[in-house]
Scaffold this motif. Sequence first.
Motif, mmCIF file in Angstrom:
data_model
loop_
_atom_site.group_PDB
_atom_site.id
_atom_site.type_symbol
_atom_site.label_atom_id
_atom_site.label_comp_id
_atom_site.label_asym_id
_atom_site.label_seq_id
_atom_site.Cartn_x
_atom_site.Cartn_y
_atom_site.Cartn_z
ATOM 1 N N ALA A 292 0.818 -1.220 0.000
ATOM 2 C CA ALA A 292 0.000 0.000 0.000
ATOM 3 C C ALA A 292 0.847 1.264 0.000
ATOM 4 C CB ALA A 292 -0.933 0.003 1.206
ATOM 5 N N GLY A 293 2.167 1.138 0.146
ATOM 6 C CA GLY A 293 3.029 2.314 0.164
ATOM 7 C C GLY A 293 2.883 3.138 1.416
ATOM 8 N N LEU A 294 2.501 2.503 2.528
ATOM 9 C CA LEU A 294 2.268 3.217 3.784
ATOM 10 C C LEU A 294 3.352 2.911 4.815
ATOM 11 C CD1 LEU A 294 -1.589 2.690 3.991
ATOM 12 C CD2 LEU A 294 -0.402 4.839 3.527
ATOM 13 N N THR A 295 4.535 2.545 4.341
ATOM 14 C CA THR A 295 5.669 2.336 5.237
ATOM 15 C C THR A 295 6.607 3.528 5.158
ATOM 16 O OG1 THR A 295 6.787 1.122 3.465
ATOM 17 C CG2 THR A 295 5.568 -0.168 5.089
ATOM 18 N N GLY A 296 7.422 3.682 6.185
ATOM 19 C CA GLY A 296 8.320 4.820 6.256
ATOM 20 C C GLY A 296 9.609 4.615 5.481
ATOM 21 N N SER A 297 10.389 5.691 5.376
ATOM 22 C CA SER A 297 11.700 5.653 4.718
ATOM 23 C C SER A 297 12.738 6.210 5.693
ATOM 24 C CB SER A 297 11.683 6.483 3.433
ATOM 25 O OG SER A 297 10.734 5.992 2.537
ATOM 26 N N PRO A 298 13.281 5.373 6.578
ATOM 27 C CA PRO A 298 14.257 5.874 7.558
ATOM 28 C C PRO A 298 15.568 6.248 6.890
ATOM 29 C CG PRO A 298 14.065 3.494 7.701
ATOM 30 C CD PRO A 298 13.005 3.945 6.743
ATOM 31 N N ASP A 299 16.221 7.252 7.446
ATOM 32 C CA ASP A 299 17.529 7.701 6.975
ATOM 33 C C ASP A 299 18.457 7.728 8.188
ATOM 34 O OD1 ASP A 299 19.657 8.712 5.637
ATOM 35 O OD2 ASP A 299 18.835 10.721 5.335
ATOM 36 N N GLU A 300 19.254 6.673 8.340
ATOM 37 C CA GLU A 300 20.117 6.541 9.509
ATOM 38 C C GLU A 300 21.555 6.356 9.050
ATOM 39 O OE1 GLU A 300 18.738 3.402 11.944
ATOM 40 O OE2 GLU A 300 16.749 4.272 12.282
#
Length: 387
Positions: A292-300
């Motif tokens: 569904a494209g409802l996950t996050g995009s973490p930048d670590e």
Amino acid sequence: MQKPHDNSKASPAAFVQDNTLIAVIELSLSNWLVAGLIPGVSREPLKKLEPNPEDLLKLLHGWRDEAIKAGRPITRIAVAYETGRDSFWLARWLRERGIDAHVIHATSVTVSREHRRAKTDRLDTARLKRGFLGWLRGERGHCTVAIVPTMEEEDAKRPHREREGLVHEQTRAVNRMKSALIQYGVRNFNPKLRKASVKLETVRTPEGKSLPPNTIAALRRDMERLKIIKEQIKAIEQARLQQFEQKPEALVNRMVYLLVRIYGLGLETADLLAHELLSRKLRDRKAVARYAGLTGSPDESGSKRREKGLSRSGNARVRKIMIQLAWRMVKFQPDSALVQWFKQRTESAKGSRKPMIVALARKLIIALWRYANDGVIPEGFRLHSAA
């Protein structure tokens, strides 16, 4: 509990390289570039073909014969290419002829991060071959393989997608007519009325003048266009209702009947969700949210920790409708556990409703997936009585 194997990330079948002919294809409208890896043959062939599946099959069988002559009996021909216009029908055609065909998500293949990287069809096939080999070996992270739908599944999506396009055309036509009228100061005329075309001659500008002839002609053409669009939308809706009545036992139709029982969830939304997501064989709740494209995009990186927002890598139609549906559930299902969770998280945090509505949409789509597939009613949801 052990998680089920994710076949899209890595191949579940054992890979025997000595007995497997591998081919990757760079598809385009004008030609197909086929790169091969033939067991027992030192060269790595590269062949450009006309976009003809028969020629492709003949080429694969020719490479298979080369491997047999080199003393390597071929038990499997594995073919892969990126998603595109020709992707699904070609995969079905090849599978019917004994070819192990796979469609790779184009965005899942790793590319060079050089500022001015070289890009040719030959380099693209080499990159695709590396990713496909990693997937065949069962290694995660090389690429992601798409589920190839049947012709019936693809055709079932056509009505609601066509209706969506027609609704957009209808909105554009109405906005275009209103814009033309406002250019002359006319604000009290509704171009959507049934007899609007007849009444155009009586419309007067604030100066007391009638509309110019070219503007009237353009408005009438738009009104005719709007009439045709409305008729087509009505025809699609009637055909869908007939299909529900003729095949009430079909899986997708049963899901639609379950979904429309929920207060605040209409037929259009239920039909879209059932065909686009809920009827798919998804592994678990994480796969549902990811599709569904409802996950996050973490930048670590090191001490840096931040969230870049939605991944937007899934189905855009589902993502859009789920965010709209989440706002609707706040209004129509105020006593449900999900809405209560949303209100508790946002009642004392200023400016948090928009980010948290995405979290609610993610929880909601998982709850609807369980409801449509397993009959688990979301906690606190009000349902219409069964017909």
